[in-house]
Scaffold this active site. Structure first.
Site, PDB file in Angstrom:
ATOM      1  N   SER A 104       0.768  -1.141  -0.236  1.00 21.84           N
ATOM      2  CA  SER A 104       0.004  -0.023   0.055  1.00 21.84           C
ATOM      3  C   SER A 104       0.980   1.300   0.203  1.00 21.84           C
ATOM      4  CB  SER A 104      -0.838  -0.051   1.207  1.00 21.84           C
ATOM      5  OG  SER A 104      -1.734   0.870   1.173  1.00 21.84           O
ATOM      6  N   ASP A 246      -2.395   6.029  -3.266  1.00 18.15           N
ATOM      7  CA  ASP A 246      -1.125   5.322  -2.802  1.00 18.15           C
ATOM      8  C   ASP A 246      -0.647   4.552  -3.780  1.00 18.15           C
ATOM      9  OD1 ASP A 246      -3.315   4.014  -2.339  1.00 18.15           O
ATOM     10  OD2 ASP A 246      -2.595   3.076  -0.442  1.00 18.15           O
ATOM     11  N   ASP A 248      -1.014   1.015  -4.040  1.00 16.39           N
ATOM     12  CA  ASP A 248      -1.929   0.058  -4.411  1.00 16.39           C
ATOM     13  C   ASP A 248      -3.240   0.723  -5.133  1.00 16.39           C
ATOM     14  OD1 ASP A 248      -2.842   0.358  -2.039  1.00 16.39           O
ATOM     15  OD2 ASP A 248      -3.534  -1.585  -1.730  1.00 16.39           O
ATOM     16  N   ASP A 250      -5.923   2.130  -3.157  1.00 16.24           N
ATOM     17  CA  ASP A 250      -7.054   1.890  -2.568  1.00 16.24           C
ATOM     18  C   ASP A 250      -7.428   2.926  -1.817  1.00 16.24           C
ATOM     19  OD1 ASP A 250      -5.396   1.637  -0.438  1.00 16.24           O
ATOM     20  OD2 ASP A 250      -6.132  -0.182   0.190  1.00 16.24           O
TER      21      ASP A 250
END
Length: 452
Positions: A104, A246, A248, A250
């Site tokens: 992340s 960010d 990833d 999400d």
């Protein structure tokens, strides 16, 4: 062995804490727990596997794929895609499980393994515990039940996933983004291709930064944890807004046309009112965590929107939403869940919905976000303490009671152990920033004294 799963999968320094052996073993264990739940005559279990661009993701993906295939699971490798894309594809393809390799917003040396159950949903605690138990049982000597011959899993690339996911994002937008100028900061991460493609197809004029991942530069001075580049670019290009993800993708944070940050609480406030206007905010309720700014709570009360608060972590927000059928929830950090269109936080979807609201109303993001006033909030991380005793220390409890008495109804205090790091977080809100800092400093000292 301590619990492997944290608040968002298994995470650590790649090749030190998170090794290829661990990734392989966890994948076999996950296959036994998640794939066997749907086993029936003639059914071959299927897994969707994706990753962010971290260099370590290459060998960890190989380990995960090997583990799954050795357990008899057919694997669809979707390559570098955002976490919510892997969740979406797990659901739409009817896969038995999904696996995302990402840490992340963490720095490049870290990586993580996230599992999704059938339908693309994050795992409940009991499923994570079962995976850990199976993994630990076999790690300590019990042999795996291994298929042979035609029973082993097959592996293939699934390149169609990119277009499927982008098409899904465009299809759920309430209106197009024609005439809007947007700066996108993709953090050199998993959305470096997806997000610009989605915004462009929706009609926006886009300027991009952070879209050249090389495996080493993810989250490095850019993205949702470092907004300075985005703020400068929005002002320089005269853009209507900036959107930052960010590693990833999400989560989503935003910047208005003046370069001012718009955080997850403000985004939730804007989207809550937009969804209520089109009768999509079920029960006129939004779900957030106890870390949400007090200003968000006050704004929702004023606007007649009910607020339910959960423990910190988007998984707990999601559990509350699923249990009661709520449509919108999220965190101050920018994890926003729009449950009608996603099973997890989706930064690209959130950014698109925010941009659509600007286009639909003709108002600036600054104006839309002014629905709530952020009260000064101070967050202090206290390292090298025994975080397990946060809720049992009488000395610390007394310090918190005294702080709450001092703040009265104009502020609040929250102490919580980090779910991913060996530290305790002290959060204080007050009408005055200096007052908040003073109280937070004293509480941090109390944490060191009581738990050091």
């Amino acid at each position: 062995m301590g619990r492997l799963f944290g608040t968002d999968g298994v995470r650590g320094v790649a090749n030190a804490d998170l090794t290829a052996e661990l990734a392989l073993g966890l994948s076999v264990a996950a296959a036994h727990v998640l794939a066997e739940a749907g086993t029936f005559e003639g059914h071959r279990p299927v897994a969707v596997v994706g990753r962010d661009p971290r260099a370590s993701g290459e060998f960890l993906e190989a380990a995960v794929v090997a583990g799954l295939a050795s357990a008899g699971v057919d694997v669809l490798r979707v390559g570098v895609l955002p976490t919510p894309a892997v969740a979406y594809l797990t659901g739409v393809l009817g896969a038995d499980l999904g696996v995302m390799l990402s840490a992340s917003h963490n720095a490049m040396p870290d990586n993580g393994v996230k599992f999704f159950a059938r339908g693309g949903h994050k795992l409940a605690d009991e499923l994570e515990d079962r995976i850990e138990a199976v993994y630990d049982e076999h790690r300590t000597g019990a042999p795996w039940d291994r298929p042979t011959g035609s029973g082993v899993g097959r592996v293939r690339s699934y390149d169609e996933g990119f277009d499927q996911y982008v098409a899904h994002l465009i299809a759920v937008l309430p209106n197009r983004l024609d005439g809007l100028k947007v700066v996108l900061d993709e953090a050199h991460g998993a959305a470096a291709r997806v997000s610009p493609e989605a915004f462009a197809r929706a009609g926006a004029e886009i300027i991009t930064i952070g879209t050249a991942p090389n495996g080493l530069n993810i989250n490095d001075g850019c993205g949702s944890t470092h907004l300075d580049l985005l703020k400068a670019a929005v002002v320089e290009h005269g853009a209507d807004l900036g959107v930052a993800h960010d590693g990833d993708a999400d989560r989503c944070l935003a910047v208005d046309h003046t370069g001012a940050e718009v955080d997850g609480d403000q985004i939730l406030a804007v989207l809550a009112l937009a969804m209520r206007e089109r009768s999509a905010l079920r029960s006129d309720t939004v779900v957030a965590t106890v870390m949400s700014n007090l200003g968000f709570k006050l704004a929702m009360e004023r606007e007649g929107v009910s607020l339910i608060q959960t423990a910190v972590g988007d998984r707990y927000v999601l559990e509350e939403m699923k249990e009661h059928g709520y449509a919108l929830g999220g965190e101050q950090s920018g994890h926003v869940i729009i449950l009608d269109h996603a099973t997890t936080g989706d930064g690209t979807l959130t950014g698109l919905m925010l941009a659509a609201r600007i286009t639909q109303t003709g108002r600036t993001l600054q104006d839309l976000a002014s629905v709530m006033e952020r009260l000064p909030q101070v967050l202090v991380n206290v390292p090298d303490v025994d975080r397990s005793r946060v809720n049992s220390s009488a000395e610390l409890a007394a310090a918190v009671v005294e702080a709450e008495r001092e703040l009265g109804t104009t502020g609040r205090v929250l102490l919580r152990p980090s779910g991913t790091e060996p530290l305790v977080r002290v959060m204080v809100e007050a009408a005055d920033i200096d007052h908040a800092r003073s109280v937070a400093g004293r509480l941090a000292d109390a944490v060191k004294s009581a738990l050091g």
